[in-house]
Design an enzyme around this catalytic site. Structure first.
Site, PDB file in Angstrom:
ATOM      1  N   GLU A   1     -11.430  -5.119  -7.640  1.00 25.59           N
ATOM      2  CA  GLU A   1     -12.090  -4.888  -6.282  1.00 25.59           C
ATOM      3  C   GLU A   1     -13.164  -3.873  -6.405  1.00 25.59           C
ATOM      4  OE1 GLU A   1      -9.443  -3.909  -3.082  1.00 25.59           O
ATOM      5  OE2 GLU A   1      -9.254  -1.840  -4.204  1.00 25.59           O
TER       6      GLU A   1
ATOM      7  N   LYS B   1      -0.110  -7.577  -4.305  1.00 25.92           N
ATOM      8  CA  LYS B   1      -1.300  -7.269  -4.107  1.00 25.92           C
ATOM      9  C   LYS B   1      -2.429  -8.379  -4.070  1.00 25.92           C
ATOM     10  CE  LYS B   1       0.140  -3.043  -3.989  1.00 25.92           C
ATOM     11  NZ  LYS B   1       1.471  -3.106  -4.269  1.00 25.92           N
TER      12      LYS B   1
ATOM     13  N   ARG C   1       7.916  -1.427   2.509  1.00 27.57           N
ATOM     14  CA  ARG C   1       8.983  -0.412   2.257  1.00 27.57           C
ATOM     15  C   ARG C   1       9.005   0.831   2.881  1.00 27.57           C
ATOM     16  NH1 ARG C   1       6.610   3.243  -0.868  1.00 27.57           N
ATOM     17  NH2 ARG C   1       4.893   2.571  -2.243  1.00 27.57           N
TER      18      ARG C   1
END
Length: 495
Positions: free
Chosen positions: A204, A121, A296
């Site tokens: 964030e 991430k 994925r």
């Protein structure tokens, strides 16, 4: 005989419904299937769905499925040409993908270098920012752990603290006040280490009342990158999705086009290969920001399959085998609407607390446009060793209204006894006027908690429930139906 050159046998490094799902495609393609199976799953349907179940050991069931060295050793012993990781466990583990390739086995997914870039991430956000795509303001612990909390606080509240290696809502905390930041960081880190063996965090800016929009992409080794439309995954509890649908309701066509085009551009910039999902946060004002990329197959991939008619697992295998994509962007058509509901062993009335028990009766729904992807069977014991998701109910309709109607009917027809599930709760979600109107956002469940609570039983329903419970108890029946001792002692005597 295999219909894909160079892929004769695939080892599935996963369990439950996704192992069964992958095995189904392998069978259709004439490819031999094998799967690693822990002792807890030895009698489960996944072990019976593959041609070759392979015992795997570990201190805990989860540890067994995370044992990369053991999985690769098994793949070599059985002569597997490729490994399909499913989702979760090792699916986004770059070191595992690298070790698989080093062993001379195909990894059915993106290469390790792309997983490191986009599956991480923190790394992915840096990369996307460098490419000029919009991001919410953020701070990374990797820059300097000593002042991470202070740097995060300067972004402004509310904040979202997240695990870099996270997924499935694990390692995530919303923080609305400065005093709550330090405890949230420690909680997120603890979850990240437990689920991903990686405690790195970032923070964030949290967008209030956001929608979670994601785009399914396919990319091959020949420079072809396409998208298969968007999915709305806003109905969540504890950052984990419960209901997913496509197309996203009430999404302006221009915004839909921009999101899909940006997803393709991000995948192309990363030189991505195989199936992947680019996720975005959509603000109420129509602005959207890159959230993360899942390198994925997604849990919710069936809704995309329902509206496109494509088999994403087959696409994954063909791309891993070096084949070019069989379709161009202009050839993709989207028919109708699809909804997926995650059936979980949990009690919505107790803050979605995980439930356990033996599955006494399992009766999947049937009917037009209904698909049931499950990894459960009668007699199976549900424990807290794994994620609580038992199965996925997927429906397709000519439009969203028909899809909702079919999903509600299928949920009512689903019978899973012996363990508390969220089936009835999901039907109430789909019946809620705000959901029907397409007014969804990630805070939908807490915002409508009172309306979604289980309604109290009427006196008649209570009496019927108690009677059914009593009659299903063998000891109770034996006591009430037994012949009294005095009468029994009389034998055949008659007056």
């Amino acid at each position: 005989m295999s219909r894909i050159a160079g892929v004769e046998k695939v080892l599935i490094a996963n369990r439950g419904e996704i192992a069964i799902r992958v095995a189904g495609t392998l069978s259709r393609l004439g490819i031999a299937s094998a799967a690693v199976v822990h002792a807890d799953d030895a009698d489960g349907p996944a072990a019976r769905a593959v041609d070759e179940p392979c015992p795997i050991e570990g201190e805990t069931p989860v540890a067994a499925y995370l044992d990369a060295a053991q999985i690769i050793r098994i793949a070599r012993e059985i002569g597997a040409d490729a490994i399909h990781p499913g989702y979760g466990f090792l699916a986004e583990n770059a070191a595992f993908a690298e070790a698989v390739e080093a062993a001379g086995i195909r990894f059915i997914g993106p290469g390790p270098e792309v997983i490191r870039l986009m599956g991480d991430k923190i790394a992915s956000r840096r990369f996307v920012a460098e490419q000029g795509f919009p991001l919410t303001p953020s701070a990374s612990e990797e820059d300097d752990p000593s002042d991470f909390a202070d740097r995060a606080a300067t972004i402004g509240f509310p904040l979202l603290v997240k695990a870099s290696a996270g997924g499935g809502g694990k390692g995530m905390q919303i923080v609305r006040r400065r005093p709550d930041l330090a405890p949230a960081i420690e909680t997120a880190r603890s979850e990240a280490v437990r689920y991903f063996a990686d405690g790195r965090l970032y923070a964030e800016r949290y967008v209030e009342q956001p929608r979670h929009i994601e785009v399914q992409i396919l990319a091959d080794a020949h420079g072809n990158v396409i998208h298969l439309g968007e999915r709305d995954c806003s109905i969540q509890r504890r950052f984990q999705k419960l209901v997913e649908e496509t197309p996203a309701p009430k999404l302006e066509p221009s915004v839909r086009d921009q999101i899909c085009e940006q997803a393709v551009a991000i995948a192309r910039a990363a030189d991505y290969r195989n199936a992947g999902t680019v996720e975005f946060v959509l603000a109420p004002d129509g602005a959207f920001y890159f959230l993360e990329m899942n390198t994925r197959l997604q849990v919710e991939h069936p809704v995309t399959e329902m509206v496109t008619g494509l088999d994403l697992v087959e696409a994954q295998i063909r791309i891993a085998a070096g084949e070019p994509l069989r379709v161009q962007q202009s050839q993709i058509s989207f028919e109708g609407a699809s909804i997926e509901c995650r059936l979980c062993a949990e009690d919505p009335g107790e803050d979605f607390r995980p439930a356990v028990g033996e599955l006494l009766v399992v009766r999947p729904p049937e009917g037009p446009g209904v698909r049931f992807d499950g990894g459960i069977a009668e007699g199976q014991r549900v424990t807290t060793a794994f994620d609580p998701m038992l199965a996925k109910l997927i429906v397709h309709g000519r439009d969203r209204d028909e899809a909702i109607a079919r999903a509600r009917g299928a949920l009512r027809d689903t019978v899973i006894l012996g363990c508390v599930t969220n089936t009835a709760f999901l039907e109430r979600v789909l019946a809620h006027p705000a959901f029907v109107a397409g007014e969804v956002e990630t805070g939908f469940l807490p915002s409508h908690a009172a309306a979604l609570a289980e309604p109290p039983l009427s006196p008649e329903e209570r009496r019927a429930t108690l009677a059914a419970a009593a009659l299903s108890d063998r000891d109770f029946r034996e006591r009430t139906e037994a012949i009294p001792a005095l009468h029994s002692a009389m034998g055949d005597w008659q007056n």
